[in-house]
Scaffold this active site. Structure first.
Site, PDB file in Angstrom:
ATOM      1  N   TYR A  94      -4.471  -3.222  19.710  1.00  0.00           N
ATOM      2  CA  TYR A  94      -2.934  -3.551  19.530  1.00  0.00           C
ATOM      3  C   TYR A  94      -2.443  -2.482  20.261  1.00  0.00           C
ATOM      4  CZ  TYR A  94      -6.290  -5.284  15.475  1.00  0.00           C
ATOM      5  OH  TYR A  94      -6.808  -5.995  14.828  1.00  0.00           O
ATOM      6  N   GLN A  97       0.073   4.088  20.996  1.00  0.00           N
ATOM      7  CA  GLN A  97      -0.203   4.612  19.167  1.00  0.00           C
ATOM      8  C   GLN A  97      -0.909   5.730  18.663  1.00  0.00           C
ATOM      9  OE1 GLN A  97      -1.126   1.956  20.139  1.00  0.00           O
ATOM     10  NE2 GLN A  97      -1.709   0.509  18.464  1.00  0.00           N
ATOM     11  N   GLU A 115       4.002   1.969  -0.866  1.00  0.00           N
ATOM     12  CA  GLU A 115       5.120   1.865  -1.793  1.00  0.00           C
ATOM     13  C   GLU A 115       3.812   2.517  -3.310  1.00  0.00           C
ATOM     14  OE1 GLU A 115       7.675   2.576  -1.229  1.00  0.00           O
ATOM     15  OE2 GLU A 115       8.957   1.609  -0.019  1.00  0.00           O
ATOM     16  N   GLY A 116       2.511   1.694  -2.723  1.00  0.00           N
ATOM     17  CA  GLY A 116       2.137   1.245  -4.057  1.00  0.00           C
ATOM     18  C   GLY A 116       1.317   3.076  -4.507  1.00  0.00           C
ATOM     19  N   ASN A 139     -14.245  -1.530  13.645  1.00  0.00           N
ATOM     20  CA  ASN A 139     -13.968  -2.138  15.006  1.00  0.00           C
ATOM     21  C   ASN A 139     -14.793  -2.351  15.916  1.00  0.00           C
ATOM     22  OD1 ASN A 139     -12.741  -4.270  12.504  1.00  0.00           O
ATOM     23  ND2 ASN A 139     -10.938  -4.044  14.112  1.00  0.00           N
ATOM     24  N   ASP A 199       3.398  -1.018  12.427  1.00  0.00           N
ATOM     25  CA  ASP A 199       1.706  -0.193  12.873  1.00  0.00           C
ATOM     26  C   ASP A 199       3.336   1.876  13.291  1.00  0.00           C
ATOM     27  OD1 ASP A 199      -1.161  -1.004  13.777  1.00  0.00           O
ATOM     28  OD2 ASP A 199      -0.133   1.052  14.017  1.00  0.00           O
ATOM     29  N   ARG A 257     -10.643  -1.147   9.771  1.00  0.00           N
ATOM     30  CA  ARG A 257     -10.004  -0.585  10.675  1.00  0.00           C
ATOM     31  C   ARG A 257     -10.550  -0.307  11.749  1.00  0.00           C
ATOM     32  NH1 ARG A 257      -9.892   4.053   5.420  1.00  0.00           N
ATOM     33  NH2 ARG A 257     -11.909   2.263   4.897  1.00  0.00           N
ATOM     34  N   GLY A 268      -2.121   0.374  22.306  1.00  0.00           N
ATOM     35  CA  GLY A 268      -3.003   1.563  22.801  1.00  0.00           C
ATOM     36  C   GLY A 268      -2.357   3.082  22.648  1.00  0.00           C
ATOM     37  N   TYR A 304       1.097  -0.645   0.088  1.00  0.00           N
ATOM     38  CA  TYR A 304      -0.264   0.062   0.135  1.00  0.00           C
ATOM     39  C   TYR A 304       1.045   1.430  -0.254  1.00  0.00           C
ATOM     40  CZ  TYR A 304      -3.463   3.328   1.949  1.00  0.00           C
ATOM     41  OH  TYR A 304      -4.504   4.369   1.881  1.00  0.00           O
TER      42      TYR A 304
HETATM   43  P1  NAD Z   1     -12.446   2.383   0.439  1.00  0.00           P
HETATM   44  O1  NAD Z   1     -11.777   0.353   0.578  1.00  0.00           O
HETATM   45  O2  NAD Z   1     -13.641   1.918   1.113  1.00  0.00           O
HETATM   46  O3  NAD Z   1     -13.039   2.032  -1.293  1.00  0.00           O
HETATM   47  C1  NAD Z   1     -12.278   2.067  -2.283  1.00  0.00           C
HETATM   48  C2  NAD Z   1     -12.528   1.687  -3.569  1.00  0.00           C
HETATM   49  O4  NAD Z   1     -12.116   1.239  -4.415  1.00  0.00           O
HETATM   50  C3  NAD Z   1     -13.597   0.301  -3.528  1.00  0.00           C
HETATM   51  O5  NAD Z   1     -15.489   0.802  -3.078  1.00  0.00           O
HETATM   52  C4  NAD Z   1     -13.499  -1.120  -3.918  1.00  0.00           C
HETATM   53  O6  NAD Z   1     -14.486  -1.720  -4.823  1.00  0.00           O
HETATM   54  C5  NAD Z   1     -12.827  -0.193  -5.457  1.00  0.00           C
HETATM   55  N1  NAD Z   1     -11.273  -1.096  -5.755  1.00  0.00           N
HETATM   56  C6  NAD Z   1     -10.573  -1.411  -5.135  1.00  0.00           C
HETATM   57  N2  NAD Z   1      -9.808  -1.590  -6.011  1.00  0.00           N
HETATM   58  C7  NAD Z   1     -10.023  -1.371  -7.444  1.00  0.00           C
HETATM   59  C8  NAD Z   1     -10.001  -1.546  -8.647  1.00  0.00           C
HETATM   60  N3  NAD Z   1      -8.776  -2.281  -8.979  1.00  0.00           N
HETATM   61  N4  NAD Z   1     -10.506  -1.518  -9.527  1.00  0.00           N
HETATM   62  C9  NAD Z   1     -11.873  -0.362  -9.831  1.00  0.00           C
HETATM   63  N5  NAD Z   1     -11.886  -0.726  -8.655  1.00  0.00           N
HETATM   64  C10 NAD Z   1     -11.444  -0.290  -7.239  1.00  0.00           C
HETATM   65  O7  NAD Z   1     -11.645   3.115   1.153  1.00  0.00           O
HETATM   66  P2  NAD Z   1     -11.646   4.372   1.072  1.00  0.00           P
HETATM   67  O8  NAD Z   1     -11.428   4.609   2.690  1.00  0.00           O
HETATM   68  O9  NAD Z   1     -13.306   4.894   0.633  1.00  0.00           O
HETATM   69  O10 NAD Z   1     -10.519   4.565   0.768  1.00  0.00           O
HETATM   70  C11 NAD Z   1     -10.630   5.849  -0.689  1.00  0.00           C
HETATM   71  C12 NAD Z   1      -8.952   6.399  -0.821  1.00  0.00           C
HETATM   72  O11 NAD Z   1      -8.299   6.837  -0.367  1.00  0.00           O
HETATM   73  C13 NAD Z   1      -8.269   4.696  -1.238  1.00  0.00           C
HETATM   74  O12 NAD Z   1      -7.437   4.974  -3.078  1.00  0.00           O
HETATM   75  C14 NAD Z   1      -7.906   5.158  -0.149  1.00  0.00           C
HETATM   76  O13 NAD Z   1      -5.608   4.412  -0.137  1.00  0.00           O
HETATM   77  C15 NAD Z   1      -7.216   6.559   0.296  1.00  0.00           C
HETATM   78  N6  NAD Z   1      -7.355   7.118   1.752  1.00  0.00           N
HETATM   79  C16 NAD Z   1      -8.629   6.740   2.643  1.00  0.00           C
HETATM   80  C17 NAD Z   1      -8.467   6.763   3.987  1.00  0.00           C
HETATM   81  C18 NAD Z   1      -9.399   6.609   4.531  1.00  0.00           C
HETATM   82  O14 NAD Z   1      -8.955   6.548   6.301  1.00  0.00           O
HETATM   83  N7  NAD Z   1      -9.897   6.288   4.296  1.00  0.00           N
HETATM   84  C19 NAD Z   1      -6.916   7.341   4.374  1.00  0.00           C
HETATM   85  C20 NAD Z   1      -5.992   7.711   3.707  1.00  0.00           C
HETATM   86  C21 NAD Z   1      -5.763   7.745   1.914  1.00  0.00           C
HETATM   87  N1  UDP Z   2      -5.687  -0.996  16.148  1.00  0.00           N
HETATM   88  C1  UDP Z   2      -6.395  -1.575  16.725  1.00  0.00           C
HETATM   89  N2  UDP Z   2      -7.431  -2.674  16.862  1.00  0.00           N
HETATM   90  C2  UDP Z   2      -7.981  -2.446  15.781  1.00  0.00           C
HETATM   91  C3  UDP Z   2      -7.691  -2.241  14.541  1.00  0.00           C
HETATM   92  C4  UDP Z   2      -6.246  -1.059  14.702  1.00  0.00           C
HETATM   93  O1  UDP Z   2      -5.174  -1.207  18.594  1.00  0.00           O
HETATM   94  O2  UDP Z   2      -8.881  -3.843  15.976  1.00  0.00           O
HETATM   95  C5  UDP Z   2      -5.004  -0.086  15.717  1.00  0.00           C
HETATM   96  C6  UDP Z   2      -3.937  -0.181  14.624  1.00  0.00           C
HETATM   97  O3  UDP Z   2      -3.093  -1.094  15.765  1.00  0.00           O
HETATM   98  C7  UDP Z   2      -3.357   1.079  15.062  1.00  0.00           C
HETATM   99  C8  UDP Z   2      -4.268   2.383  14.980  1.00  0.00           C
HETATM  100  O4  UDP Z   2      -5.573   1.319  15.657  1.00  0.00           O
HETATM  101  O5  UDP Z   2      -2.531   1.506  15.527  1.00  0.00           O
HETATM  102  C9  UDP Z   2      -5.242   2.448  13.501  1.00  0.00           C
HETATM  103  O6  UDP Z   2      -5.370   1.598  12.866  1.00  0.00           O
HETATM  104  P1  UDP Z   2      -6.125   1.205  11.568  1.00  0.00           P
HETATM  105  O7  UDP Z   2      -5.931  -0.121  10.142  1.00  0.00           O
HETATM  106  O8  UDP Z   2      -7.478   2.095  11.291  1.00  0.00           O
HETATM  107  O9  UDP Z   2      -5.733   2.260  10.444  1.00  0.00           O
HETATM  108  P2  UDP Z   2      -4.197   3.014   9.862  1.00  0.00           P
HETATM  109  O10 UDP Z   2      -3.659   4.287  10.431  1.00  0.00           O
HETATM  110  O11 UDP Z   2      -2.921   1.424  10.866  1.00  0.00           O
HETATM  111  O12 UDP Z   2      -3.518   2.415   8.824  1.00  0.00           O
END
Ligand code: NAD
Ligand code: UDP
Ligand code: UDP
Length: 313
Positions: free
Chosen positions: A205, A210, A148-149, A191, A273, A187, A208, A146
């Site tokens: 995790y 962090q 690096e992607g 959860n 983490d 997330r 707590g 994620y």
């Molecule tokens: P999400 O998983 O709810 O939504 C991602 C959507 O992308 C889903 O509808 C999924 O089906 C679709 N998808 C996944 N792979 C696909 C593919 N190969 N082709 C077409 N559709 C595809 O996640 P989200 O929380 O809504 O996040 C949306 C974007 O925001 C993501 O790019 C995520 O990396 C970024 N982002 C979100 C958060 C957050 O806290 N929610 C934080 C940082 C970055």
């Molecule tokens: N976490 C936790 N319990 C859970 C899920 C996540 O304690 O059931 C912690 C996780 O280890 C991290 C923080 O909550 O420290 C946020 O995790 P999340 O997966 O929501 O997102 P991240 O910011 O780590 O990508």
């Protein structure tokens, strides 16, 4: 902005579906592209049938030829549980998806916004994180697919901008929560709320200590809209709420707001983490005149109300 043709990849996901709502309500012609990997038809169900909304089932690894003025590239699983369950697919979505959508934006002359992430900072050694920080990412750990992607996607965005003049915007999104997160998303906010509502143990995790900084979805969507409509500076911009909280404090807040008697159960901290995370949003304040307005407690109340409805369905 005048009515435009807007493509949203990942439009059926948590953030994407809220963006679809906002853009459809503003009268734009909205194309929601999704492969329904982590998204769901439920999140966009209420939009189906509107004349300015359409859904295209498509995987962004594959080329897509449609016409658009604006592209929000949101497609990618965001929960560590989901993005680590098929890491190769996560890299393909992040990198090949970026290439295809940049190719589309180049051909159409569209402006394209990338949903980047605070994860580009990894386990940050600078606190709070500013956009100028290059980050501390383990390139071959379980989060790397994620992190690096998304870093490679940023590289591609800036290279298409410099080499081909593509009009780009980069948002580095920090932890965002709200209605329409999947109950089994994995997330922390979903959860904890689901566990509290079911009276199950709250899985904390590590110890707590962090920290994370949680932004309510409406604030986040407003930030993305402002960035997309902003003329000039392409970014990157941190978009998140600078209110920092430990995960243990979050657990206690969820217990208090739900009135749950669940107990806290300690589980091992997953590898890599990040210890501390908080956005410095000075740049977004200055250029976008944006800052979040929803307090964590208020946003959590809305989210709890949403999950209660889901549980009772
Ligand atoms: P999400 O998983 O709810 O939504 C991602 C959507 O992308 C889903 O509808 C999924 O089906 C679709 N998808 C996944 N792979 C696909 C593919 N190969 N082709 C077409 N559709 C595809 O996640 P989200 O929380 O809504 O996040 C949306 C974007 O925001 C993501 O790019 C995520 O990396 C970024 N982002 C979100 C958060 C957050 O806290 N929610 C934080 C940082 C970055
Ligand atoms: N976490 C936790 N319990 C859970 C899920 C996540 O304690 O059931 C912690 C996780 O280890 C991290 C923080 O909550 O420290 C946020 O995790 P999340 O997966 O929501 O997102 P991240 O910011 O780590 O990508
Ligand atoms: N692409 C796409 N839709 C378009 C235009 C391009 O999906 O409307 C894809 C195309 O398949 C290509 C990628 O985007 O693989 C990158 O496009 P670019 O024009 O940069 O590269 P090229 O076609 O020259 O390889």
């Amino acid at each position: 902005m005048n009515a435009q043709s807007v493509l949203i990849t990942g439009g059926a996901g948590f953030l994407g579906s809220h963006l679809c709502d906002r853009l459809v309500a503003a009268g734009h012609d909205v194309m929601c592209v999704d492969n329904f990997h982590t998204g769901s038809k439920q999140t966009i169900h209420h939009l189906i049938g509107k004349v300015n909304f359409e859904v295209i089932r498509h995987d962004v690894w594959l080329p897509l030829y449609v016409e658009a003025d604006r592209v929000f590239n949101m497609a990618c699983p965001a929960s560590p549980v989901h993005y680590q369950s098929d890491p190769v697919s996560t890299v393909k979505t992040a990198v090949l998806g970026a290439i295809n959508m940049l190719g589309l934006a180049k051909r159409c002359g569209a402006r394209i916004l990338q949903a980047s992430t605070s994860e580009v900072y990894g386990d940050a050694q600078q606190h709070p994180q500013r956009e100028t920080y290059w980050g501390n990412v383990n390139p071959n750990g379980p989060r790397a697919c994620y992190d690096e992607g998304k870093r490679c996607a940023e590289t591609l965005f800036f290279d298409y901008h410099r080499q081909h003049g593509v009009d780009i915007r980069i948002a580095r999104i920090f932890n965002t929560y709200g209605p329409r997160m999947r109950p089994d998303d994995g997330r922390v906010v979903s959860n904890f709320i689901m566990q509290a509502l079911h009276g199950e143990p709250i899985t904390l995790y590590g110890d707590g200590s962090q920290t994370r900084s949680f932004c309510y979805v409406d604030d986040l969507v407003e930030g993305l809209m402002r960035l997309m409509n902003h003329e000039g500076e392409p970014g990157p911009f941190n978009i998140g709420n600078p209110g920092e909280i430990t995960i243990r404090e979050l657990a206690e807040m969820v217990l208090r707001l739900t009135g749950s008697r669940s107990r806290i159960q300690y589980r091992p901290l997953p590898p890599d983490d990040p210890v501390q995370r908080r956005p410095d949003i000075a740049k977004a304040r200055e250029h976008l005149d944006w800052q979040p307005g929803v307090a964590l407690e208020d946003g959590l109340k809305e989210t709890i109300a949403y999950f209660k409805k889901v549980v009772n369905q």
